[in-house]
Design a protein around this motif. Structure first.
Motif, PDB file in Angstrom:
ATOM      1  N   ASN A 226      23.760  58.311  30.646  1.00 48.88           N
ATOM      2  CA  ASN A 226      24.847  58.904  29.855  1.00 48.88           C
ATOM      3  C   ASN A 226      26.118  59.084  30.685  1.00 48.88           C
ATOM      4  N   SER A 227      26.278  58.297  31.717  1.00 51.24           N
ATOM      5  CA  SER A 227      27.417  58.445  32.630  1.00 51.24           C
ATOM      6  C   SER A 227      28.675  57.801  32.056  1.00 51.24           C
ATOM      7  N   ALA A 228      29.745  57.910  32.817  1.00 52.61           N
ATOM      8  CA  ALA A 228      31.044  57.418  32.366  1.00 52.61           C
ATOM      9  C   ALA A 228      31.046  55.918  32.116  1.00 52.61           C
ATOM     10  N   VAL A 233      32.720  54.616  23.879  1.00 50.54           N
ATOM     11  CA  VAL A 233      33.865  55.104  23.102  1.00 50.54           C
ATOM     12  C   VAL A 233      35.131  55.130  23.959  1.00 50.54           C
ATOM     13  N   VAL A 234      35.016  55.728  25.163  1.00 52.85           N
ATOM     14  CA  VAL A 234      36.187  55.807  26.044  1.00 52.85           C
ATOM     15  C   VAL A 234      36.599  54.420  26.525  1.00 52.85           C
ATOM     16  N   ALA A 239      40.434  49.933  26.293  1.00 49.08           N
ATOM     17  CA  ALA A 239      40.660  48.518  25.984  1.00 49.08           C
ATOM     18  C   ALA A 239      41.687  48.343  24.865  1.00 49.08           C
ATOM     19  N   ASN A 240      41.776  49.317  23.959  1.00 49.88           N
ATOM     20  CA  ASN A 240      42.685  49.202  22.820  1.00 49.88           C
ATOM     21  C   ASN A 240      44.065  49.812  23.085  1.00 49.88           C
ATOM     22  N   LEU A 274      43.110  57.869  31.585  1.00 54.89           N
ATOM     23  CA  LEU A 274      42.618  57.113  32.740  1.00 54.89           C
ATOM     24  C   LEU A 274      42.263  58.036  33.901  1.00 54.89           C
ATOM     25  N   ASN A 275      43.063  59.075  34.125  1.00 53.67           N
ATOM     26  CA  ASN A 275      42.747  60.011  35.212  1.00 53.67           C
ATOM     27  C   ASN A 275      41.412  60.718  34.953  1.00 53.67           C
ATOM     28  N   GLU A 276      41.224  61.143  33.709  1.00 57.61           N
ATOM     29  CA  GLU A 276      39.968  61.806  33.362  1.00 57.61           C
ATOM     30  C   GLU A 276      38.791  60.850  33.533  1.00 57.61           C
TER      31      GLU A 276
END
Length: 363
Positions: A226-228, A233-234, A239-240, A274-276
């Motif tokens: 369940n990692s980044a 979704v993110v 990408a969009n 992106l920072n998060e």
């Protein structure tokens, strides 16, 4: 990991050799069973007093590894060994004469002092007990040599002076060797460094830790799932993102101030996103590094358990073969016994035996 028992410990100490893998494997087992530290150290001392000089050094490397690598788990071993180390160094000083042994023990004491494993007062006591007996035996040998030289008549004084000079020269040479060997301590602390294939590493730089419980390992693996990097979704949001926020050439296409403010807002939101995400990725990398260590330790434990299981399996196979052989022998023996069903029926009783008169009367 196998359960603790004194017989298991004795067997492991008997099988211990000077290889780094052998020492680290047993050290890991001892640290895992640290609640039994008192009987473990007592048995270790008892066995050390009976083994050869070479294996005494291996025992000391094992103790060193356990003392240093158990500090993060608790001080039990360090305290327990501190009670018997004076006796250990006295015993070695009295019974051993190997220069390699004394040199290696001297390096261990240097490491303990530098790393604060024991305080300077304790190290001084250990060193004194080790060297006192060693020097006394050397002095006795020197005195005997001097006594023999004194029997050579008028040349006795000259021989004694030569003997003293030789002893002084040896002392100076030993001091020089110690000074030259000190810079090598840092090299010996590196992982997997050995001399002539034996475990002169003093302590592994990256030691094996205590193996994790299966539940803990499963939880860590689930967290990685369940990692980044698995967050679809993110990743899709990134990408969009519109190409305008990353392409400098699009700035020239801005028509008015409102369009520029709208683009600036999109850029700020993208930077925040992106920072998060980068922060989460960095945390994931730390988790993966931790998981790699856990898997390494767990794998080492499983390999040891597998080796023990295979050994037990072989022992049981041998016992089974012996049981089958005994079973065959019993069957062969049974087949050679008389068949009781073929004996005459004696249900009604046997005929009476003849009397003495009947036997001896002649008709």
């Amino acid at each position: 990991m196998s359960a603790f028992s004194e017989s298991a410990l004795l067997k492991k100490l008997e099988e211990l050799n000077s290889s780094q893998q052998s020492i680290q494997t047993l050290s890991l087992w001892l640290i895992h069973h640290r609640k039994h530290h008192a009987p473990i150290v007592k048995t270790w001392l008892k066995e050390l007093q009976t083994v050869s000089e070479g294996k005494k050094l291996t025992f000391m490397y094992l103790a060193n590894d356990v003392i240093q690598n158990s500090k993060k788990k608790g001080p039990e071993y360090g305290k327990e060994f501190s009670h018997i180390l004076p006796k250990v160094f006295t015993h070695i000083g009295e019974t051993c004469s190997s220069d390699k042994l004394f040199g290696s023990l001297g390096r261990i004491l240097n490491i303990w002092e530098e790393r604060g494993v024991y305080d300077s007062k304790q190290i001084k006591e250990y060193r004194g007990r080790l060297n006192k007996e060693h020097k006394d035996s050397a002095a006795a040998t020197s005195s005997a040599t001097a006594g023999e030289n004194n029997t050579n008549g008028s040349h006795g004084g000259t021989s004694k002076e030569k003997s003293e000079k030789r002893e002084k020269r040896k002392h100076e040479e030993s001091k020089t060797k110690v000074k030259r060997s000190r810079p090598q301590v840092a090299v010996e602390e590196k992982p997997n460094i050995s001399q002539n294939g034996d475990a002169t590493h003093l302590s592994p730089y990256l030691p094996l830790g205590e193996p994790p419980e299966p539940e803990e390992l499963i939880k860590a693996l689930a967290n990685i799932e369940n990692s980044a990097s698995s967050d679809a979704v993110v990743r899709e949001r990134i990408a969009n993102l519109p190409p305008e926020i990353s392409e400098i050439g699009c700035l020239s296409k801005l028509e008015d101030k409102d369009a520029a403010k709208s683009l600036a807002k999109q850029v700020n939101e993208a930077v925040l996103l992106l920072n998060e995400y980068n922060t989460r990725l960095a945390a994931e990398m730390e988790e993966r590094t931790k998981l790699a260590s856990m898997l390494r330790d767990f794998q080492a434990e499983q390999k040891e358990l597998l080796a023990q299981a295979e050994k037990r399996l072989e022992e049981y196979k041998q016992k089974l073969n012996r049981m089958v052989a005994v079973q065959k022998e019993i069957r062969d023996h049974l087949s050679n016994l008389p068949d009781l069903t073929q004996l005459p029926d004696v249900t009604g009783g046997l005929a009476p035996l003849p009397s003495a008169g009947d036997l001896f009367n002649i008709h």
